[in-house]
Design a protein around this motif. Structure first.
Motif, PDB file in Angstrom:
ATOM      1  N   LYS B  66       0.802  -1.228   0.000  1.00 49.04           N
ATOM      2  CA  LYS B  66       0.000   0.000   0.000  1.00 49.04           C
ATOM      3  C   LYS B  66       0.836   1.280   0.000  1.00 49.04           C
ATOM      4  O   LYS B  66       0.276   2.371  -0.092  1.00 49.04           O
ATOM      5  N   SER B  67       2.144   1.138   0.043  1.00 51.56           N
ATOM      6  CA  SER B  67       3.000   2.320   0.157  1.00 51.56           C
ATOM      7  C   SER B  67       2.607   3.437  -0.809  1.00 51.56           C
ATOM      8  O   SER B  67       2.323   4.545  -0.397  1.00 51.56           O
ATOM      9  N   PHE B  68       2.601   3.106  -2.082  1.00 52.38           N
ATOM     10  CA  PHE B  68       2.285   4.152  -3.068  1.00 52.38           C
ATOM     11  C   PHE B  68       0.863   4.012  -3.600  1.00 52.38           C
ATOM     12  O   PHE B  68       0.220   5.012  -3.904  1.00 52.38           O
ATOM     13  N   SER B  69       0.386   2.757  -3.729  1.00 53.64           N
ATOM     14  CA  SER B  69      -0.927   2.572  -4.353  1.00 53.64           C
ATOM     15  C   SER B  69      -2.021   3.257  -3.543  1.00 53.64           C
ATOM     16  O   SER B  69      -2.913   3.893  -4.094  1.00 53.64           O
ATOM     17  N   GLU B  70      -1.915   3.165  -2.215  1.00 55.02           N
ATOM     18  CA  GLU B  70      -2.942   3.779  -1.374  1.00 55.02           C
ATOM     19  C   GLU B  70      -2.910   5.300  -1.501  1.00 55.02           C
ATOM     20  O   GLU B  70      -3.945   5.950  -1.589  1.00 55.02           O
ATOM     21  N   GLU B  71      -1.703   5.851  -1.541  1.00 55.38           N
ATOM     22  CA  GLU B  71      -1.571   7.304  -1.678  1.00 55.38           C
ATOM     23  C   GLU B  71      -2.192   7.773  -2.988  1.00 55.38           C
ATOM     24  O   GLU B  71      -2.771   8.844  -3.072  1.00 55.38           O
ATOM     25  N   ARG B  72      -2.024   6.938  -3.995  1.00 52.29           N
ATOM     26  CA  ARG B  72      -2.537   7.326  -5.294  1.00 52.29           C
ATOM     27  C   ARG B  72      -4.060   7.249  -5.288  1.00 52.29           C
ATOM     28  O   ARG B  72      -4.739   8.106  -5.821  1.00 52.29           O
ATOM     29  N   LYS B  73      -4.567   6.199  -4.666  1.00 51.41           N
ATOM     30  CA  LYS B  73      -6.014   5.990  -4.652  1.00 51.41           C
ATOM     31  C   LYS B  73      -6.720   7.095  -3.874  1.00 51.41           C
ATOM     32  O   LYS B  73      -7.739   7.614  -4.305  1.00 51.41           O
ATOM     33  N   SER B 149       4.238  -1.290  -6.253  1.00 55.43           N
ATOM     34  CA  SER B 149       3.179  -0.514  -5.626  1.00 55.43           C
ATOM     35  C   SER B 149       2.992   0.836  -6.316  1.00 55.43           C
ATOM     36  O   SER B 149       1.887   1.371  -6.393  1.00 55.43           O
ATOM     37  N   ALA B 150       4.077   1.379  -6.841  1.00 54.46           N
ATOM     38  CA  ALA B 150       3.983   2.670  -7.518  1.00 54.46           C
ATOM     39  C   ALA B 150       3.331   2.539  -8.890  1.00 54.46           C
ATOM     40  O   ALA B 150       2.923   3.518  -9.491  1.00 54.46           O
ATOM     41  N   LEU B 151       3.230   1.279  -9.367  1.00 53.12           N
ATOM     42  CA  LEU B 151       2.670   1.084 -10.701  1.00 53.12           C
ATOM     43  C   LEU B 151       1.156   1.081 -10.713  1.00 53.12           C
ATOM     44  O   LEU B 151       0.531   1.353 -11.725  1.00 53.12           O
ATOM     45  N   THR B 152       0.538   0.732  -9.608  1.00 51.58           N
ATOM     46  CA  THR B 152      -0.909   0.547  -9.611  1.00 51.58           C
ATOM     47  C   THR B 152      -1.543   1.230  -8.409  1.00 51.58           C
ATOM     48  O   THR B 152      -0.880   1.492  -7.422  1.00 51.58           O
ATOM     49  N   GLU B 153      -2.847   1.522  -8.506  1.00 53.49           N
ATOM     50  CA  GLU B 153      -3.508   2.056  -7.321  1.00 53.49           C
ATOM     51  C   GLU B 153      -4.313   0.971  -6.624  1.00 53.49           C
ATOM     52  O   GLU B 153      -5.054   1.235  -5.698  1.00 53.49           O
ATOM     53  N   ASN B 154      -4.139  -0.266  -7.088  1.00 52.80           N
ATOM     54  CA  ASN B 154      -4.848  -1.378  -6.469  1.00 52.80           C
ATOM     55  C   ASN B 154      -3.872  -2.188  -5.602  1.00 52.80           C
ATOM     56  O   ASN B 154      -2.944  -2.809  -6.098  1.00 52.80           O
ATOM     57  N   GLN B 155      -4.123  -2.138  -4.279  1.00 54.59           N
ATOM     58  CA  GLN B 155      -3.217  -2.807  -3.332  1.00 54.59           C
ATOM     59  C   GLN B 155      -3.069  -4.294  -3.612  1.00 54.59           C
ATOM     60  O   GLN B 155      -1.975  -4.840  -3.572  1.00 54.59           O
ATOM     61  N   ALA B 161       1.301  -9.168  -7.699  1.00 54.34           N
ATOM     62  CA  ALA B 161       2.378  -9.000  -8.678  1.00 54.34           C
ATOM     63  C   ALA B 161       3.742  -9.066  -7.988  1.00 54.34           C
ATOM     64  O   ALA B 161       4.685  -9.654  -8.516  1.00 54.34           O
ATOM     65  N   THR B 162       3.842  -8.480  -6.796  1.00 48.87           N
ATOM     66  CA  THR B 162       5.115  -8.519  -6.081  1.00 48.87           C
ATOM     67  C   THR B 162       5.485  -9.955  -5.733  1.00 48.87           C
ATOM     68  O   THR B 162       6.634 -10.375  -5.926  1.00 48.87           O
ATOM     69  N   VAL B 163       4.517 -10.728  -5.231  1.00 55.40           N
ATOM     70  CA  VAL B 163       4.788 -12.129  -4.915  1.00 55.40           C
ATOM     71  C   VAL B 163       5.321 -12.846  -6.153  1.00 55.40           C
ATOM     72  O   VAL B 163       6.326 -13.564  -6.094  1.00 55.40           O
ATOM     73  N   GLY B 164       4.649 -12.599  -7.278  1.00 54.09           N
ATOM     74  CA  GLY B 164       5.060 -13.243  -8.522  1.00 54.09           C
ATOM     75  C   GLY B 164       6.493 -12.905  -8.900  1.00 54.09           C
ATOM     76  O   GLY B 164       7.308 -13.793  -9.168  1.00 54.09           O
ATOM     77  N   THR B 224      11.371   3.463  -9.287  1.00 54.35           N
ATOM     78  CA  THR B 224      10.195   4.030  -8.610  1.00 54.35           C
ATOM     79  C   THR B 224      10.183   5.547  -8.757  1.00 54.35           C
ATOM     80  O   THR B 224       9.158   6.148  -9.081  1.00 54.35           O
ATOM     81  N   VAL B 225      11.329   6.152  -8.525  1.00 54.85           N
ATOM     82  CA  VAL B 225      11.437   7.606  -8.691  1.00 54.85           C
ATOM     83  C   VAL B 225      11.087   7.990 -10.117  1.00 54.85           C
ATOM     84  O   VAL B 225      10.352   8.939 -10.375  1.00 54.85           O
ATOM     85  N   ARG B 226      11.599   7.188 -11.050  1.00 50.59           N
ATOM     86  CA  ARG B 226      11.347   7.495 -12.457  1.00 50.59           C
ATOM     87  C   ARG B 226       9.856   7.425 -12.804  1.00 50.59           C
ATOM     88  O   ARG B 226       9.355   8.217 -13.591  1.00 50.59           O
ATOM     89  N   ILE B 227       9.176   6.454 -12.208  1.00 50.98           N
ATOM     90  CA  ILE B 227       7.736   6.330 -12.473  1.00 50.98           C
ATOM     91  C   ILE B 227       7.029   7.627 -12.092  1.00 50.98           C
ATOM     92  O   ILE B 227       6.229   8.167 -12.848  1.00 50.98           O
ATOM     93  N   TYR B 228       7.378   8.143 -10.913  1.00 48.94           N
ATOM     94  CA  TYR B 228       6.737   9.386 -10.468  1.00 48.94           C
ATOM     95  C   TYR B 228       7.148  10.555 -11.341  1.00 48.94           C
ATOM     96  O   TYR B 228       6.341  11.405 -11.689  1.00 48.94           O
ATOM     97  N   ASP B 229       8.396  10.565 -11.705  1.00 48.73           N
ATOM     98  CA  ASP B 229       8.892  11.637 -12.552  1.00 48.73           C
ATOM     99  C   ASP B 229       8.156  11.612 -13.892  1.00 48.73           C
ATOM    100  O   ASP B 229       7.712  12.631 -14.405  1.00 48.73           O
ATOM    101  N   LYS B 230       8.017  10.412 -14.415  1.00 48.03           N
ATOM    102  CA  LYS B 230       7.407  10.258 -15.726  1.00 48.03           C
ATOM    103  C   LYS B 230       5.929  10.598 -15.675  1.00 48.03           C
ATOM    104  O   LYS B 230       5.385  11.177 -16.610  1.00 48.03           O
TER     105      LYS B 230
END
Lengths: 328, 234
Positions: B66-73, B149-155, B161-164, B224-230
């Motif tokens: 939930k680190s980033f996905s929750e913030e985004r949601k 987590s930064a890629l999606t807003e769905n926890q 995906a992380t487990v995978g 992760t930084v790049r995702i936000y930058d982009k």
């Protein structure tokens, strides 16, 4: 205080903003007005550094938000459309968090107390934000924007979802911020802008279509006066007679019937002469004018006209020409 | 940055996630420790350490989902991104918060080693080497988790995906047994977390592995930084 020059923002092939420029002086309260999807939020998101621009310049207090975002962000308090509050924090925890986040250097207790007083949050200090009503959450959002006493405060639709009393409170609050802070208020509610702002920037389809003082906007836009007359008499004869009056640019019957009277919409060239002439024409023929009211000049109609004109300049100009011709 | 770190630490314990994480971590770690050493009459911790890797595959996503996905949601990221904080600062704060909780759990779990030390002669170097390796793997896994987590807003999507991805990192070395093409084997063994961990299990301090884990961490934090930058440029 705020300077936006030739701002362009592209999403894929769509222009959300196409060459937007405006300037806002210190202490001004400016309304950013436009229909939904016009580019208001995009403009504000760029100003606050949340989005970057495709091209153009935006600066706050002389600091470029694109080149020196950290410095510029310090000068801005921002309330996005959805208040950015953490539901799992209490109001006080949240305000303290924002205080730390913004690296505020004012006295913590005094400053937060003052803000809690201004937005009336004293009663809910220890409540979880999750359990607060929409109105209170909005206030927490406003409080957050005020922390650090930023020179520029940007509100994105701050009264959406509030009840009428809260709307009034928020408007009064925004008005009270003027002078000390430079305020940008975005909204699609015209009454709000009229009530609060000194100047209006109208934006539509990513373009600025007007940038005027609030009370001047009406004058600038409307050289001709609009009236609504209720006249007793045979409809087609009245209409023909009205159209023959000098100074009446346009007349139509709105079709609403009030007893034996019909409602007519007239566009008159400036001055009081045409109104006198309308009275004379009706009096000579024995038609009673039982009502006359100003039908234009409010922001609502100016706004719609502005947007129509911007969207279809040719057809509108054509209409005007046709009207003028019909009159002659 | 410290503000975000503190908030992040708090949020672990104002939501059930922190408690669930700590409880499951200590319970599984304790059970594994008992099963591999005390009950099987062994003083070797190698098995314990390698099983823990698999536990991380399940637990680390819990910490990072939930680190980033929750913030985004909830749109609170708008607050962070319009505050005078740099993107690397924001990502680092979240990373350090997750790492703090993770490392504290492992250190608490390591208290169990003292029990073993009463009954057997432990090689201190081996234990420290293994603990260090676990920390390094944890860091790398957390970085991967934050990135997803930064890629999606769905926890939930982030967690699965992380487990995978983590499983893939862990098991890619096994696949090598069935592959004859040299260059594929080379790439796989380069990526394999497992292969590198083995050396630590034998008490060898592997500098190459140290750099491997640190660079995986750095790469994913950078992404992760790049995702936000982009996203700002969309």
């Amino acid at each position: 205080m705020i300077k936006v020059e030739h701002l362009v923002k592209k999403y894929g092939n769509n222009y959300a903003l196409g060459d937007v420029s405006f300037e806002i002086g210190e202490g001004e309260i400016v309304g950013l007005l436009g229909p939904n999807g016009a580019g208001k939020s995009t403009t504000m998101n760029i100003l606050t550094g949340y989005l970057s621009a495709t091209s153009g310049e935006a600066s706050v207090g002389g600091v470029s938000i694109l080149d020196n975002p950290l410095e510029a962000k310090r000068l801005i308090g921002y309330l996005p459309e959805q208040p950015p509050v953490y539901p799992d924090m209490t109001v006080d925890e949240y305000l303290n968090f924002v205080y730390d986040l913004k690296r505020c250097e004012l006295n913590r207790e005094a400053h937060l107390n003052e803000i809690r007083g201004v937005v009336k949050l004293q009663d809910v200090r220890d409540r979880l934000i999750r359990n607060l009503s929409k109105g209170y959450r909005q206030r927490v959002g406003i409080a957050q924007a005020l922390i650090g006493d930023p020179k520029v405060i940007i509100f994105d639709e701050p009264t959406v979802g509030l009840d009428p009393k809260q709307i009034l409170e928020v408007r009064n609050l925004v008005r009270s911020l003027g002078g000390k802070h430079t305020v940008i208020l975005s909204t699609h509610i015209l009454a709000e802008v009229q009530a609060v702002c000194e100047r209006i920037v109208v934006i539509d389809h990513g373009k600025i279509i007007a940038n005027e003082k609030t009370d001047e906007l009406a004058r600038v836009m409307e050289e001709n006066a609009h009236y609504r007359y209720n006249i007793c008499g045979p409809r087609s004869e009245v209409l023909t007679a009205l159209r023959g009056v000098r100074g009446v640019l346009y007349a139509e019957c709105a079709g609403e019937r009030d007893g034996e009277a019909y409602t007519y919409l007239l566009e008159l060239s400036g001055g009081t002469e045409p109104r006198k002439a309308v009275f004379r024409v009706c009096a000579e023929r024995g038609w009673q004018i039982i009502g006359a009211a100003d039908a234009g000049g409010d922001l609502e109609s100016i706004f719609i006209k502005l947007i129509d004109r911007a969207n279809a300049p040719k057809t509108n100009a054509g209409n005007r020409a046709r009207r003028a011709e019909g009159k002659r | 940055m410290t503000a975000i770190y503190k908030r992040e630490m708090r949020s672990f314990f104002t939501t059930p996630i922190g408690y669930v994480f700590v409880a499951i971590y200590l319970a599984i770690s304790g059970a594994l420790f008992a099963a591999t050493t005390l009950f099987s009459m062994s003083s070797s911790l190698t098995e314990y350490f390698s099983y823990m890797l698999f536990v991380y595959v399940i637990l680390v996503p819990l910490l990072t989902m939930k680190s980033f996905s929750e913030e985004r949601k909830t749109r609170t990221e708008q607050l962070l991104l319009t505050a005078p904080v740099t993107l690397p600062g924001m990502v680092a704060a979240k990373f350090l918060a997750a790492l703090t909780l993770f490392a504290s759990c492992q250190l608490v779990a390591a208290l169990a080693f003292f029990i073993l030390a009463r009954y057997a002669q432990l090689k201190v170097a081996v234990i420290f080497g293994n603990l260090l390796a676990l920390m390094l793997v944890g860091m790398a896994f957390i970085a991967v988790g934050l990135f997803v987590s930064a890629l999606t807003e769905n926890q939930l999507a982030a967690a699965v995906a992380t487990v995978g991805i983590l499983l893939l990192f862990l098991l890619i070395g096994y696949a090598n047994q069935f592959i004859n093409v040299y260059w594929i084997r080379f790439i796989f063994s380069c990526l394999s977390v497992w292969t590198r961990f083995q050396n630590f299990g034998q008490g060898v301090f592997d500098v190459a592995a140290l750099f491997y884990y640190l660079s995986v961490t750095a790469v994913f934090l950078f992404l992760t930084v790049r995702i936000y930058d982009k996203r700002r440029y969309r």
